[in-house]
Design a protein around this motif. Structure first.
Motif, PDB file in Angstrom:
ATOM      1  N   PHE A 285       0.817  -1.212   0.000  1.00 42.06           N
ATOM      2  CA  PHE A 285       0.000   0.000   0.000  1.00 42.06           C
ATOM      3  C   PHE A 285       0.851   1.263   0.000  1.00 42.06           C
ATOM      4  CE2 PHE A 285      -3.164   3.056   1.415  1.00 42.06           C
ATOM      5  CZ  PHE A 285      -4.306   2.612   0.766  1.00 42.06           C
ATOM      6  N   PHE A 286       2.012   1.219   0.623  1.00 46.60           N
ATOM      7  CA  PHE A 286       2.866   2.402   0.713  1.00 46.60           C
ATOM      8  C   PHE A 286       4.163   2.161  -0.065  1.00 46.60           C
ATOM      9  CE2 PHE A 286       0.699   1.828   4.860  1.00 46.60           C
ATOM     10  CZ  PHE A 286      -0.220   2.857   4.739  1.00 46.60           C
ATOM     11  N   GLY A 287       4.476   3.042  -0.981  1.00 46.31           N
ATOM     12  CA  GLY A 287       5.748   2.963  -1.688  1.00 46.31           C
ATOM     13  C   GLY A 287       5.851   1.855  -2.696  1.00 46.31           C
ATOM     14  N   ASN A 288       4.711   1.301  -3.141  1.00 46.34           N
ATOM     15  CA  ASN A 288       4.722   0.247  -4.149  1.00 46.34           C
ATOM     16  C   ASN A 288       3.924   0.719  -5.357  1.00 46.34           C
ATOM     17  OD1 ASN A 288       3.407  -2.528  -5.282  1.00 46.34           O
ATOM     18  ND2 ASN A 288       5.424  -2.909  -4.396  1.00 46.34           N
ATOM     19  N   ASP A 289       4.086   0.036  -6.480  1.00 48.36           N
ATOM     20  CA  ASP A 289       3.412   0.464  -7.709  1.00 48.36           C
ATOM     21  C   ASP A 289       1.920   0.160  -7.716  1.00 48.36           C
ATOM     22  OD1 ASP A 289       5.792   1.370  -8.681  1.00 48.36           O
ATOM     23  OD2 ASP A 289       6.247  -0.454  -9.821  1.00 48.36           O
TER      24      ASP A 289
ATOM     25  N   ASP B   3      -2.956   6.672  -6.908  1.00 50.45           N
ATOM     26  CA  ASP B   3      -4.048   7.113  -6.039  1.00 50.45           C
ATOM     27  C   ASP B   3      -3.624   8.164  -5.020  1.00 50.45           C
ATOM     28  OD1 ASP B   3      -6.547   5.211  -6.502  1.00 50.45           O
ATOM     29  OD2 ASP B   3      -4.751   3.987  -6.690  1.00 50.45           O
ATOM     30  N   PHE B   4      -2.324   8.264  -4.748  1.00 49.95           N
ATOM     31  CA  PHE B   4      -1.867   9.188  -3.707  1.00 49.95           C
ATOM     32  C   PHE B   4      -0.623   9.941  -4.181  1.00 49.95           C
ATOM     33  CE2 PHE B   4      -3.575   5.350  -1.599  1.00 49.95           C
ATOM     34  CZ  PHE B   4      -4.679   5.912  -0.967  1.00 49.95           C
ATOM     35  N   ASP B   5      -0.551  11.211  -3.817  1.00 51.20           N
ATOM     36  CA  ASP B   5       0.696  11.935  -4.047  1.00 51.20           C
ATOM     37  C   ASP B   5       1.651  11.616  -2.897  1.00 51.20           C
ATOM     38  OD1 ASP B   5      -0.038  13.555  -1.835  1.00 51.20           O
ATOM     39  OD2 ASP B   5      -1.111  14.937  -3.156  1.00 51.20           O
ATOM     40  N   ALA B   6       2.873  12.113  -2.987  1.00 51.00           N
ATOM     41  CA  ALA B   6       3.907  11.755  -2.015  1.00 51.00           C
ATOM     42  C   ALA B   6       3.537  12.170  -0.597  1.00 51.00           C
ATOM     43  CB  ALA B   6       5.238  12.384  -2.420  1.00 51.00           C
ATOM     44  N   SER B   7       3.003  13.378  -0.434  1.00 56.64           N
ATOM     45  CA  SER B   7       2.681  13.862   0.912  1.00 56.64           C
ATOM     46  C   SER B   7       1.526  13.068   1.522  1.00 56.64           C
ATOM     47  CB  SER B   7       2.330  15.349   0.865  1.00 56.64           C
ATOM     48  OG  SER B   7       1.194  15.574   0.035  1.00 56.64           O
ATOM     49  N   THR B   8       0.507  12.765   0.717  1.00 54.29           N
ATOM     50  CA  THR B   8      -0.625  11.982   1.220  1.00 54.29           C
ATOM     51  C   THR B   8      -0.187  10.572   1.584  1.00 54.29           C
ATOM     52  OG1 THR B   8      -2.150  13.242  -0.174  1.00 54.29           O
ATOM     53  CG2 THR B   8      -2.944  11.154   0.708  1.00 54.29           C
ATOM     54  N   ASN B   9       0.676  10.006   0.755  1.00 55.99           N
ATOM     55  CA  ASN B   9       1.160   8.656   1.025  1.00 55.99           C
ATOM     56  C   ASN B   9       1.951   8.608   2.331  1.00 55.99           C
ATOM     57  OD1 ASN B   9       1.649   5.822  -0.118  1.00 55.99           O
ATOM     58  ND2 ASN B   9       3.732   6.520   0.280  1.00 55.99           N
ATOM     59  N   THR B  10       2.788   9.631   2.556  1.00 55.56           N
ATOM     60  CA  THR B  10       3.571   9.688   3.795  1.00 55.56           C
ATOM     61  C   THR B  10       2.666   9.845   5.009  1.00 55.56           C
ATOM     62  OG1 THR B  10       5.449  10.662   2.617  1.00 55.56           O
ATOM     63  CG2 THR B  10       5.390  10.925   5.013  1.00 55.56           C
ATOM     64  N   ARG B  11       1.663  10.699   4.890  1.00 57.23           N
ATOM     65  CA  ARG B  11       0.732  10.906   5.999  1.00 57.23           C
ATOM     66  C   ARG B  11      -0.036   9.616   6.315  1.00 57.23           C
ATOM     67  NH1 ARG B  11      -1.710  14.762   3.930  1.00 57.23           N
ATOM     68  NH2 ARG B  11      -3.586  13.734   3.156  1.00 57.23           N
ATOM     69  N   ASN B  12      -0.499   8.938   5.283  1.00 60.74           N
ATOM     70  CA  ASN B  12      -1.225   7.681   5.489  1.00 60.74           C
ATOM     71  C   ASN B  12      -0.329   6.615   6.118  1.00 60.74           C
ATOM     72  OD1 ASN B  12      -3.587   8.708   4.421  1.00 60.74           O
ATOM     73  ND2 ASN B  12      -3.223   7.895   2.359  1.00 60.74           N
ATOM     74  N   GLN B  13       0.918   6.571   5.665  1.00 65.80           N
ATOM     75  CA  GLN B  13       1.841   5.572   6.209  1.00 65.80           C
ATOM     76  C   GLN B  13       2.124   5.835   7.686  1.00 65.80           C
ATOM     77  OE1 GLN B  13       5.435   5.111   3.952  1.00 65.80           O
ATOM     78  NE2 GLN B  13       6.215   3.447   5.236  1.00 65.80           N
ATOM     79  N   ASN B  14       2.299   7.090   8.053  1.00 63.59           N
ATOM     80  CA  ASN B  14       2.541   7.422   9.459  1.00 63.59           C
ATOM     81  C   ASN B  14       1.345   7.045  10.328  1.00 63.59           C
ATOM     82  OD1 ASN B  14       5.084   8.452   8.904  1.00 63.59           O
ATOM     83  ND2 ASN B  14       4.350  10.553   8.639  1.00 63.59           N
TER      84      ASN B  14
END
Length: 541
Positions: free
Chosen positions: A433-437, A442-453
């Motif tokens: 879900f995070f950092g994979n293709d 579906d997510f930009d870098a900032s949204t992906n980082t926030r979701n991962q945290n």
């Protein structure tokens, strides 16, 4: 070949459409169900999930499946007026969804419904009349046979073939797994064969039993709402879902599995995630990826060769020399910057980038795999602890030494096993879900980082509670199974273990709600998981 009809004078004696009843799915020798299965438990139902949905399922034996099959066929027959052979063909093609069959008939008409599955739309022509002595010519083998040695097995057509050709045709169809979709042999006919007539023709043969089994098993294999329990050894039960098929039901044999894909429970991973994760850990794809990025096949012996330094001229153990950049075989004469008689247009930067990306990908994979493996191993150990506790309690109760209630401790171990079963696949979820293709669009870098945290915070809090409960349970079991039971120590831990058990479940519920919120954010696709079911009033076996 001897005739199997014992004096039948015409194909009418082979059976009629009126004779299809539920007992037709039972062997003539009254041996019970065609496919052996344990009797159903009384309508096992799952409790409500943390999302508020009531995922329900039933555990059934083959006798109950047979009744559902007969009811579905009768339902379609009564509302469409078609033969039971046609009703069976429609249900098999529409995966035993009788409501879907009737909906298409209402929207497009009966003829369009028949055409959608290749059934004849015209009324059947009567079979040509034959006298008792007039021979019938089979259009398959071109042999002339007596009328009682030829038959028409499809009630919706009038094609007649000799019994020997029919038997060979049916045998081939059954061996190819087409027992539930047997059609007339007539050219471009497509009329379905009638159950009673096929059974009369195959009476007393192994194919008759195989045909019964194929029809009965079709209700499970060709049905989106039914699946065999994957237990080993096989219990023979069938799980029938009554709502969302994305669930993890528990069979009466205690086997839990994902209903949608049939694999072991893997929530909060989706079935797609779990399939790819299983390929990684089983097929060792990450190791292969590293080998591809860090080695080159020798052009002579094809074995992988790793370059651990030096220039781009590489020599394999087999004696062959080749260029590391392009892999082409070369001579031995070379300098630090060039190889005599060889030119290569590749840039070294490209290779370095490829190696660094593969190494980074492998390091990331190992991070998630090690934590997945740790919780998977703990899951197995927790099961061993629970069994050890059950044996100890049973031993003490049989000896009359102790009759105290340790349900609270068994419940704690059950909750630990459940939590480990959630935490292990949660690392596979995070990997994809995070950092994979898989969801990169579906997510930009900032949204992906926030979701991962957010995900990792909830995951860490759940892990902390699980480890605390595991430590308390281990101390309690050690005191309980000691030669001289430390009763005071057990009682002092009791209240804390009960509280930690409740806390772990609360953390799991919050964790699942957070995962569902992440999945709801997907824009380019949809993803569904089996939601967690609270462990209230869990039966401790």
């Amino acid at each position: 070949m001897d005739d199997v009809y014992d004096g039948c004078s015409s194909q009418e004696d082979l059976g009629t459409d009126e004779g299809w009843a539920e007992e037709d799915f039972i062997d003539d020798d009254d041996d019970g169900p065609v496919s052996g299965g344990a009797p159903s438990s009384a309508g096992a139902e799952a409790g409500p999930s943390s999302s508020g949905k009531a995922d329900t399922w039933r555990v059934m034996g083959m006798e109950q499946i047979k009744k559902l099959q007969v009811e579905a066929i009768s339902h379609v027959t009564s509302l469409t007026g078609c033969s039971k052979a046609k009703a069976l063909a429609l249900l098999v093609n529409y995966r035993w969804n009788d409501e879907r069959v009737l909906s298409i008939m209402a929207d497009k008409g009966l003829d369009a419904l028949y055409e959608s599955v290749g059934l004849p739309t015209e009324a059947p022509h009567p079979a040509p009349a034959t006298s008792g002595s007039e021979e019938v010519t089979c259009n398959i083998c071109c042999e002339s046979v007596a009328p009682n040695k030829a038959s028409s097995l499809a009630p919706d057509c009038s094609h007649i073939f000799c019994n020997d050709c029919w038997k060979q045709y049916l045998s081939v169809g059954l061996s190819e797994g087409k027992g539930s979709q047997l059609r007339c042999m007539g050219y471009k006919c497509g009329a379905p064969c009638d159950f009673d007539k096929v059974m009369a023709l195959l009476k007393g043969t192994l194919e008759a039993k195989r045909y019964q089994e194929a029809l009965l098993q079709s209700y499970v294999d060709d049905n989106n709402t039914a699946r065999f329990c994957p237990s080993a050894p096989w219990c023979g039960n069938v799980i029938v879902v009554e709502s969302d098929p994305v669930c993890e039901p528990e069979c009466s044999c205690s086997t839990v599995f994902c209903f949608k894909c049939g694999r072991s429970p893997h929530s909060p991973c989706t079935c797609e995630m779990w399939t790819k994760w299983d390929e990684k850990i089983s097929g060792d794809s990450e190791t292969r990826s590293w080998i591809i990025a860090n080695t080159k096949p020798c052009p002579k012996c094809t074995k992988p060769v790793e370059k651990n330094g030096g220039c781009n001229h590489v020599t394999c153990k087999c004696g062959a020399s080749f260029c590391w950049l392009c892999g082409e075989q070369t001579g031995m004469t070379h300098t630090w910057k060039s190889i005599e008689g060889h030119t290569c247009g590749r840039y070294k930067d490209e290779l370095d980038k490829k190696i660094s990306e593969a190494a980074r990908s492998h390091k990331r994979y190992m991070h998630y795999f090690e934590r997945y493996k740790g919780h998977s191993d703990s899951h197995i150990r927790e099961k061993g602890r629970r069994q050890e506790l059950k044996d100890r309690i049973a031993e003490r109760m049989e000896s009359g030494v102790d009759a105290r209630d340790y349900t609270w401790l068994q419940q704690a171990l059950h909750q630990l096993i459940t939590a480990r079963g959630v935490l292990a696949p949660s690392y596979a979820f995070a990997f994809f879900f995070f950092g994979n293709d898989m969801y990169k669009d579906d997510f930009d870098a900032s949204t992906n980082t926030r979701n991962q945290n957010l995900f990792e915070d909830q995951q860490a809090m759940l892990e902390a509670e699980v480890e605390r409960l595991s430590d308390l349970a281990e101390k309690c079991i050690a005191a309980l199974v000691a030669e001289e039971e430390d009763h005071a120590a057990v009682q002092s831990l009791r209240l804390e273990i009960i509280n930690r058990t409740v806390s772990v479940e609360s953390r799991i519920i919050h964790f699942y709600n957070m995962v569902q919120e992440l999945l709801d954010q997907l824009q380019t696709c949809s993803a569904h998981i089996a939601m967690y079911k609270p462990q209230k009033n869990v039966k401790i076996n």
